[in-house]
Scaffold this motif. Sequence first.
Motif, PDB file in Angstrom:
ATOM      1  N   LYS A 202       0.835  -1.392  -0.115  1.00  0.00           N
ATOM      2  CA  LYS A 202      -0.002  -0.275   0.144  1.00  0.00           C
ATOM      3  C   LYS A 202       0.857   1.145   0.235  1.00  0.00           C
ATOM      4  O   LYS A 202       0.430   2.301  -0.883  1.00  0.00           O
ATOM      5  CB  LYS A 202      -0.788   0.688   1.081  1.00  0.00           C
ATOM      6  CG  LYS A 202      -1.894   1.156   0.896  1.00  0.00           C
ATOM      7  CD  LYS A 202      -2.704   1.176   2.386  1.00  0.00           C
ATOM      8  CE  LYS A 202      -3.561   2.311   2.583  1.00  0.00           C
ATOM      9  NZ  LYS A 202      -4.730   2.049   4.004  1.00  0.00           N
ATOM     10  N   THR A 203       1.790   1.117   1.273  1.00  0.00           N
ATOM     11  CA  THR A 203       2.609   2.429   1.092  1.00  0.00           C
ATOM     12  C   THR A 203       3.820   2.121   0.113  1.00  0.00           C
ATOM     13  O   THR A 203       4.273   3.358  -0.491  1.00  0.00           O
ATOM     14  CB  THR A 203       3.198   2.590   2.487  1.00  0.00           C
ATOM     15  OG1 THR A 203       4.593   2.219   2.430  1.00  0.00           O
ATOM     16  CG2 THR A 203       1.368   2.546   3.539  1.00  0.00           C
ATOM     17  N   LYS A 204       4.273   1.623   0.080  1.00  0.00           N
ATOM     18  CA  LYS A 204       5.342   1.067  -1.154  1.00  0.00           C
ATOM     19  C   LYS A 204       6.510   0.958  -0.321  1.00  0.00           C
ATOM     20  O   LYS A 204       7.490   1.387  -0.836  1.00  0.00           O
ATOM     21  CB  LYS A 204       5.411   2.174  -2.602  1.00  0.00           C
ATOM     22  CG  LYS A 204       3.903   2.424  -3.621  1.00  0.00           C
ATOM     23  CD  LYS A 204       3.368   0.726  -3.710  1.00  0.00           C
ATOM     24  CE  LYS A 204       2.799   0.340  -5.229  1.00  0.00           C
ATOM     25  NZ  LYS A 204       0.971   0.927  -4.105  1.00  0.00           N
ATOM     26  N   LYS A 205       6.948   1.663   0.965  1.00  0.00           N
ATOM     27  CA  LYS A 205       7.891   1.832   1.117  1.00  0.00           C
ATOM     28  C   LYS A 205       8.025   0.212   1.649  1.00  0.00           C
ATOM     29  O   LYS A 205       7.761  -0.557   2.019  1.00  0.00           O
ATOM     30  CB  LYS A 205       7.598   2.263   2.850  1.00  0.00           C
ATOM     31  CG  LYS A 205       7.118   3.426   2.895  1.00  0.00           C
ATOM     32  CD  LYS A 205       6.813   4.164   4.167  1.00  0.00           C
ATOM     33  CE  LYS A 205       6.193   6.396   3.732  1.00  0.00           C
ATOM     34  NZ  LYS A 205       6.178   6.797   5.375  1.00  0.00           N
ATOM     35  N   ILE A 206       9.445   0.090   2.443  1.00  0.00           N
ATOM     36  CA  ILE A 206      10.498  -0.770   2.882  1.00  0.00           C
ATOM     37  C   ILE A 206      10.052  -1.324   4.288  1.00  0.00           C
ATOM     38  O   ILE A 206      10.245  -0.369   4.361  1.00  0.00           O
ATOM     39  CB  ILE A 206      11.950  -1.008   1.998  1.00  0.00           C
ATOM     40  CG1 ILE A 206      12.480  -0.963   0.554  1.00  0.00           C
ATOM     41  CG2 ILE A 206      12.816  -2.325   2.682  1.00  0.00           C
ATOM     42  CD1 ILE A 206      14.151  -0.588  -0.002  1.00  0.00           C
ATOM     43  N   VAL A 207      10.276  -1.851   4.549  1.00  0.00           N
ATOM     44  CA  VAL A 207       9.310  -3.136   6.036  1.00  0.00           C
ATOM     45  C   VAL A 207      10.582  -3.200   6.654  1.00  0.00           C
ATOM     46  O   VAL A 207      10.876  -2.996   7.850  1.00  0.00           O
ATOM     47  CB  VAL A 207       8.414  -3.612   5.822  1.00  0.00           C
ATOM     48  CG1 VAL A 207       8.650  -4.455   7.376  1.00  0.00           C
ATOM     49  CG2 VAL A 207       6.952  -3.148   5.648  1.00  0.00           C
ATOM     50  N   LYS A 208      11.353  -4.062   5.555  1.00  0.00           N
ATOM     51  CA  LYS A 208      12.113  -4.970   6.217  1.00  0.00           C
ATOM     52  C   LYS A 208      13.508  -5.284   5.284  1.00  0.00           C
ATOM     53  O   LYS A 208      13.188  -5.744   4.293  1.00  0.00           O
ATOM     54  CB  LYS A 208      12.259  -5.776   7.713  1.00  0.00           C
ATOM     55  CG  LYS A 208      14.249  -5.708   8.166  1.00  0.00           C
ATOM     56  CD  LYS A 208      14.263  -6.503   9.150  1.00  0.00           C
ATOM     57  CE  LYS A 208      14.554  -6.623  10.084  1.00  0.00           C
ATOM     58  NZ  LYS A 208      14.433  -7.306  11.732  1.00  0.00           N
ATOM     59  N   ILE A 209      14.600  -4.994   4.962  1.00  0.00           N
ATOM     60  CA  ILE A 209      15.571  -6.147   4.289  1.00  0.00           C
ATOM     61  C   ILE A 209      16.356  -7.536   4.569  1.00  0.00           C
ATOM     62  O   ILE A 209      17.059  -6.631   6.184  1.00  0.00           O
ATOM     63  CB  ILE A 209      16.799  -4.514   3.688  1.00  0.00           C
ATOM     64  CG1 ILE A 209      16.152  -4.040   2.860  1.00  0.00           C
ATOM     65  CG2 ILE A 209      18.086  -5.882   2.870  1.00  0.00           C
ATOM     66  CD1 ILE A 209      16.671  -3.433   2.460  1.00  0.00           C
TER      67      ILE A 209
END
Length: 275
Positions: A202-209
């Motif tokens: 939804k936000t297109k943000k990286i949650v974690k690598i």
Amino acid sequence: MTNHRRLRSAGIFLAVALPMALSNAFAQDSAKKPVSEVEQSYQGAASSPVGDTAMHHNINPKAPPMTKEEFEKAKNIYFQRCAGCHGVLRKGATGKPLTTDKTLASGTEYLKVFITYGSPGGMPNWGTSGDLTEAEVDMMARYVQQEPPVPPEWGMKEMEASLKVNVPPEQRPTKKMNDLDLDNLFSVTLRDAGKIALIDGKTKKIVKILPTGYAVHISRMSKSGRYLYVIGRDARINLIDLWMPEPTNVAEIKVGLEARSVETSKYKGYEDRYV
């Protein structure tokens, strides 16, 4: 004794004793004179440039020299990083064949450039990416010109030994501890980095690598929807718990098949037995 017999005896003495005397004199004279490095090399008396280092003996005389230590190290790198594309016997798969009829014709310098910079066809740039040092690139260029060795055994014993449980099941939460929408969470392979990125759809943000096996080819959700399985080209499977406060690698194991050889449907129910 007649003069004839005396002359004959003297002739025999000269024929036998004189060469021996000259030979001994020459040997003594040679011992006094220093022997040049060129003469030593010619006579085989000079020390080997690799000293007492144990060398790998390849059946193909055209293959460049490698020490046993180099060969073993290169073999490990090949099976960890290269076999998934080029095949365990280097006959090719997704990547092109690396059999000796091709690699010897290409030569060490060409292979070093290819390994260092990669290719548009999908070959990683092992050198410029920093994954391999300049010395390792040179070593791998020489290694692929050797005859392919027998693939290392990786049976149940080796798989069980590779199992790492970072967070035991009893220490994991009993309910979801974050507000992630797991139905809209993407697992994206960071191809040559040996990592995946979890991205909120939804936000297109990286949650974690997260660190994983090399070049993940499969990301698959568990039956419960709690765990994410990823398997890389090096046959390393990571188990990622998505209920933790933030997604976490809770266990990993290295199996005997790389990603494209695994029938993932066979792993359904895995979490019920091992996690």
